[in-house]
Write a protein that holds these residues in place. Structure first.
Motif, PDB file in Angstrom:
ATOM      1  N   LEU A 215    -110.299   2.947 -39.206  1.00  0.00           N
ATOM      2  CA  LEU A 215    -110.218   3.150 -40.445  1.00  0.00           C
ATOM      3  C   LEU A 215    -109.235   3.749 -40.995  1.00  0.00           C
ATOM      4  CD1 LEU A 215    -114.352   4.282 -40.959  1.00  0.00           C
ATOM      5  CD2 LEU A 215    -113.271   1.780 -41.430  1.00  0.00           C
ATOM      6  N   PRO A 216    -108.650   3.472 -42.327  1.00  0.00           N
ATOM      7  CA  PRO A 216    -107.799   4.105 -42.976  1.00  0.00           C
ATOM      8  C   PRO A 216    -108.604   5.650 -43.569  1.00  0.00           C
ATOM      9  CG  PRO A 216    -108.682   2.601 -44.493  1.00  0.00           C
ATOM     10  CD  PRO A 216    -109.265   2.158 -43.256  1.00  0.00           C
ATOM     11  N   VAL A 217    -107.392   6.392 -43.596  1.00  0.00           N
ATOM     12  CA  VAL A 217    -107.971   7.833 -43.710  1.00  0.00           C
ATOM     13  C   VAL A 217    -106.989   8.265 -45.197  1.00  0.00           C
ATOM     14  CG1 VAL A 217    -106.233   9.259 -42.489  1.00  0.00           C
ATOM     15  CG2 VAL A 217    -108.057  10.332 -43.224  1.00  0.00           C
ATOM     16  N   VAL A 218    -107.749   8.836 -46.202  1.00  0.00           N
ATOM     17  CA  VAL A 218    -107.031   9.461 -47.427  1.00  0.00           C
ATOM     18  C   VAL A 218    -107.547  10.853 -47.407  1.00  0.00           C
ATOM     19  CG1 VAL A 218    -107.208   7.236 -48.648  1.00  0.00           C
ATOM     20  CG2 VAL A 218    -108.962   8.554 -48.969  1.00  0.00           C
ATOM     21  N   TYR A 219    -106.595  11.552 -48.116  1.00  0.00           N
ATOM     22  CA  TYR A 219    -106.713  13.031 -48.027  1.00  0.00           C
ATOM     23  C   TYR A 219    -106.970  13.464 -49.464  1.00  0.00           C
ATOM     24  CZ  TYR A 219    -105.109  13.222 -43.441  1.00  0.00           C
ATOM     25  OH  TYR A 219    -104.857  12.563 -41.944  1.00  0.00           O
ATOM     26  N   VAL A 220    -107.946  14.587 -49.625  1.00  0.00           N
ATOM     27  CA  VAL A 220    -108.360  15.263 -50.932  1.00  0.00           C
ATOM     28  C   VAL A 220    -107.885  16.671 -50.770  1.00  0.00           C
ATOM     29  CG1 VAL A 220    -110.036  15.670 -52.519  1.00  0.00           C
ATOM     30  CG2 VAL A 220    -109.869  13.234 -51.382  1.00  0.00           C
ATOM     31  N   ASP A 221    -107.186  17.137 -51.637  1.00  0.00           N
ATOM     32  CA  ASP A 221    -107.248  18.541 -51.805  1.00  0.00           C
ATOM     33  C   ASP A 221    -108.642  19.355 -51.679  1.00  0.00           C
ATOM     34  OD1 ASP A 221    -106.498  21.359 -52.347  1.00  0.00           O
ATOM     35  OD2 ASP A 221    -105.241  20.731 -54.000  1.00  0.00           O
ATOM     36  N   GLU A 222    -108.808  20.073 -50.852  1.00  0.00           N
ATOM     37  CA  GLU A 222    -110.325  20.631 -50.571  1.00  0.00           C
ATOM     38  C   GLU A 222    -110.016  22.062 -51.001  1.00  0.00           C
ATOM     39  OE1 GLU A 222    -111.001  22.671 -46.309  1.00  0.00           O
ATOM     40  OE2 GLU A 222    -111.839  20.640 -46.929  1.00  0.00           O
ATOM     41  N   ARG A 223    -109.160  22.849 -51.610  1.00  0.00           N
ATOM     42  CA  ARG A 223    -109.234  24.054 -51.667  1.00  0.00           C
ATOM     43  C   ARG A 223    -110.221  24.384 -52.706  1.00  0.00           C
ATOM     44  NH1 ARG A 223    -103.225  24.642 -54.477  1.00  0.00           N
ATOM     45  NH2 ARG A 223    -103.700  22.363 -54.572  1.00  0.00           N
ATOM     46  N   LEU A 224    -111.191  25.387 -52.501  1.00  0.00           N
ATOM     47  CA  LEU A 224    -112.163  25.946 -53.108  1.00  0.00           C
ATOM     48  C   LEU A 224    -113.475  25.211 -52.896  1.00  0.00           C
ATOM     49  CD1 LEU A 224    -110.519  27.390 -55.906  1.00  0.00           C
ATOM     50  CD2 LEU A 224    -110.999  28.673 -54.129  1.00  0.00           C
ATOM     51  N   SER A 225    -113.560  24.220 -52.374  1.00  0.00           N
ATOM     52  CA  SER A 225    -114.461  23.173 -52.097  1.00  0.00           C
ATOM     53  C   SER A 225    -115.669  23.856 -51.290  1.00  0.00           C
ATOM     54  CB  SER A 225    -114.208  21.736 -51.240  1.00  0.00           C
ATOM     55  OG  SER A 225    -113.887  22.112 -50.011  1.00  0.00           O
ATOM     56  N   SER A 226    -115.530  24.748 -50.437  1.00  0.00           N
ATOM     57  CA  SER A 226    -116.456  25.312 -49.654  1.00  0.00           C
ATOM     58  C   SER A 226    -117.068  26.750 -50.624  1.00  0.00           C
ATOM     59  CB  SER A 226    -116.191  26.122 -48.376  1.00  0.00           C
ATOM     60  OG  SER A 226    -115.840  25.037 -47.411  1.00  0.00           O
ATOM     61  N   VAL A 227    -115.962  27.183 -51.516  1.00  0.00           N
ATOM     62  CA  VAL A 227    -116.533  28.375 -52.419  1.00  0.00           C
ATOM     63  C   VAL A 227    -117.479  27.370 -53.464  1.00  0.00           C
ATOM     64  CG1 VAL A 227    -115.812  29.760 -54.369  1.00  0.00           C
ATOM     65  CG2 VAL A 227    -114.636  29.501 -52.099  1.00  0.00           C
TER      66      VAL A 227
ATOM     67  N   THR B 195    -103.050  25.451 -48.776  1.00  0.00           N
ATOM     68  CA  THR B 195    -102.901  26.977 -49.339  1.00  0.00           C
ATOM     69  C   THR B 195    -102.956  26.943 -50.640  1.00  0.00           C
ATOM     70  OG1 THR B 195    -100.548  27.028 -49.630  1.00  0.00           O
ATOM     71  CG2 THR B 195    -101.310  27.568 -47.407  1.00  0.00           C
ATOM     72  N   MET B 196    -103.155  27.991 -51.099  1.00  0.00           N
ATOM     73  CA  MET B 196    -103.421  28.488 -52.874  1.00  0.00           C
ATOM     74  C   MET B 196    -102.230  27.743 -53.555  1.00  0.00           C
ATOM     75  SD  MET B 196    -106.336  28.565 -52.893  1.00  0.00           S
ATOM     76  CE  MET B 196    -107.218  29.337 -54.434  1.00  0.00           C
ATOM     77  N   ASP B 197    -100.816  27.926 -52.830  1.00  0.00           N
ATOM     78  CA  ASP B 197     -99.651  27.333 -53.613  1.00  0.00           C
ATOM     79  C   ASP B 197     -99.479  25.861 -53.360  1.00  0.00           C
ATOM     80  OD1 ASP B 197     -98.931  27.925 -51.000  1.00  0.00           O
ATOM     81  OD2 ASP B 197     -97.305  29.487 -51.526  1.00  0.00           O
ATOM     82  N   GLY B 198    -100.424  25.210 -52.668  1.00  0.00           N
ATOM     83  CA  GLY B 198    -100.519  23.686 -52.592  1.00  0.00           C
ATOM     84  C   GLY B 198     -99.608  23.362 -51.156  1.00  0.00           C
ATOM     85  N   GLU B 199     -99.365  24.304 -50.198  1.00  0.00           N
ATOM     86  CA  GLU B 199     -98.489  24.032 -48.960  1.00  0.00           C
ATOM     87  C   GLU B 199     -99.509  23.535 -47.971  1.00  0.00           C
ATOM     88  OE1 GLU B 199     -95.014  24.336 -48.900  1.00  0.00           O
ATOM     89  OE2 GLU B 199     -95.074  24.631 -51.127  1.00  0.00           O
ATOM     90  N   GLU B 200     -99.077  22.824 -46.994  1.00  0.00           N
ATOM     91  CA  GLU B 200     -99.776  22.508 -45.978  1.00  0.00           C
ATOM     92  C   GLU B 200     -99.630  23.563 -44.717  1.00  0.00           C
ATOM     93  OE1 GLU B 200    -100.066  18.685 -43.986  1.00  0.00           O
ATOM     94  OE2 GLU B 200     -99.961  17.796 -45.786  1.00  0.00           O
ATOM     95  N   GLY B 201    -100.496  24.419 -44.309  1.00  0.00           N
ATOM     96  CA  GLY B 201    -100.607  25.681 -43.411  1.00  0.00           C
ATOM     97  C   GLY B 201    -101.037  25.029 -41.965  1.00  0.00           C
ATOM     98  N   PHE B 202    -101.201  25.931 -41.073  1.00  0.00           N
ATOM     99  CA  PHE B 202    -101.766  25.572 -39.927  1.00  0.00           C
ATOM    100  C   PHE B 202    -102.903  24.671 -39.728  1.00  0.00           C
ATOM    101  CE2 PHE B 202    -104.574  26.696 -35.991  1.00  0.00           C
ATOM    102  CZ  PHE B 202    -103.768  26.220 -35.234  1.00  0.00           C
ATOM    103  N   GLN B 203    -104.074  25.303 -40.767  1.00  0.00           N
ATOM    104  CA  GLN B 203    -105.508  24.652 -40.591  1.00  0.00           C
ATOM    105  C   GLN B 203    -105.115  23.281 -41.197  1.00  0.00           C
ATOM    106  OE1 GLN B 203    -107.788  25.762 -39.150  1.00  0.00           O
ATOM    107  NE2 GLN B 203    -109.277  24.010 -39.498  1.00  0.00           N
ATOM    108  N   ALA B 204    -104.263  22.969 -42.210  1.00  0.00           N
ATOM    109  CA  ALA B 204    -104.235  21.612 -42.837  1.00  0.00           C
ATOM    110  C   ALA B 204    -103.592  20.691 -41.578  1.00  0.00           C
ATOM    111  CB  ALA B 204    -103.133  21.505 -43.963  1.00  0.00           C
TER     112      ALA B 204
END
Length: 141
Positions: A90-102, A65-74
């Protein structure tokens, strides 16, 4: 720092954007967009890219979410990513994707593409942006 071949994934409800990086680990490129079907089909589709590109890690965009929380979609993305991690070994790493689609939409508009007709391209570009963020972060640390 050792070179790592990675696949970037932008996991959405309907589509999954897939990106890969060059052999130097400098440049991420959108590869394809997969339609969400069964989990087995998704694993089979991704296994092709893992094998062909000798991928060693999955880099998955986490839609905070815009305040950095993990919501339902995350949480949904984590569930799919952890399943893929196990299925593909394979290992998985997560990257904050906020605004990547924008960001992907802005790049496409700048290149003269129609956003309405190019949803799959947006997903692919978003996956490349996610992977590029991870590559840049690794290089700077």
């Amino acid at each position: 720092m050792a070179l790592v071949s990675a696949l970037g994934l932008d996991i959405g409800r309907r589509r999954i954007g897939v990106a890969g990086c060059d052999g130097t680990g400098l440049i991420a490129t959108g590869l394809t967009t997969l339609q969400r079907r069964s989990f087995q089909d998704l694993v089979a589709d991704l296994q092709h890219f893992v094998t062909a590109r000798q991928a060693q890690v999955l880099v998955v965009g986490l839609p905070l979410t815009m305040d950095g929380e993990e919501g339902f979609q995350a949480r949904q993305v984590r569930k799919v990513a952890e399943g893929l991690s196990q299925a593909l070994a394979l290992p998985v790493v997560y990257v904050d994707e906020r605004l990547s689609s924008v960001e992907a939409e802005h790049l496409m508009r700048a290149a003269g593409h129609s956003i309405v007709q190019e949803k799959a391209l947006i997903d692919r570009k978003a996956a490349a942006i996610i992977l590029q963020r991870w590559l840049d972060e690794r290089r700077s640390s």
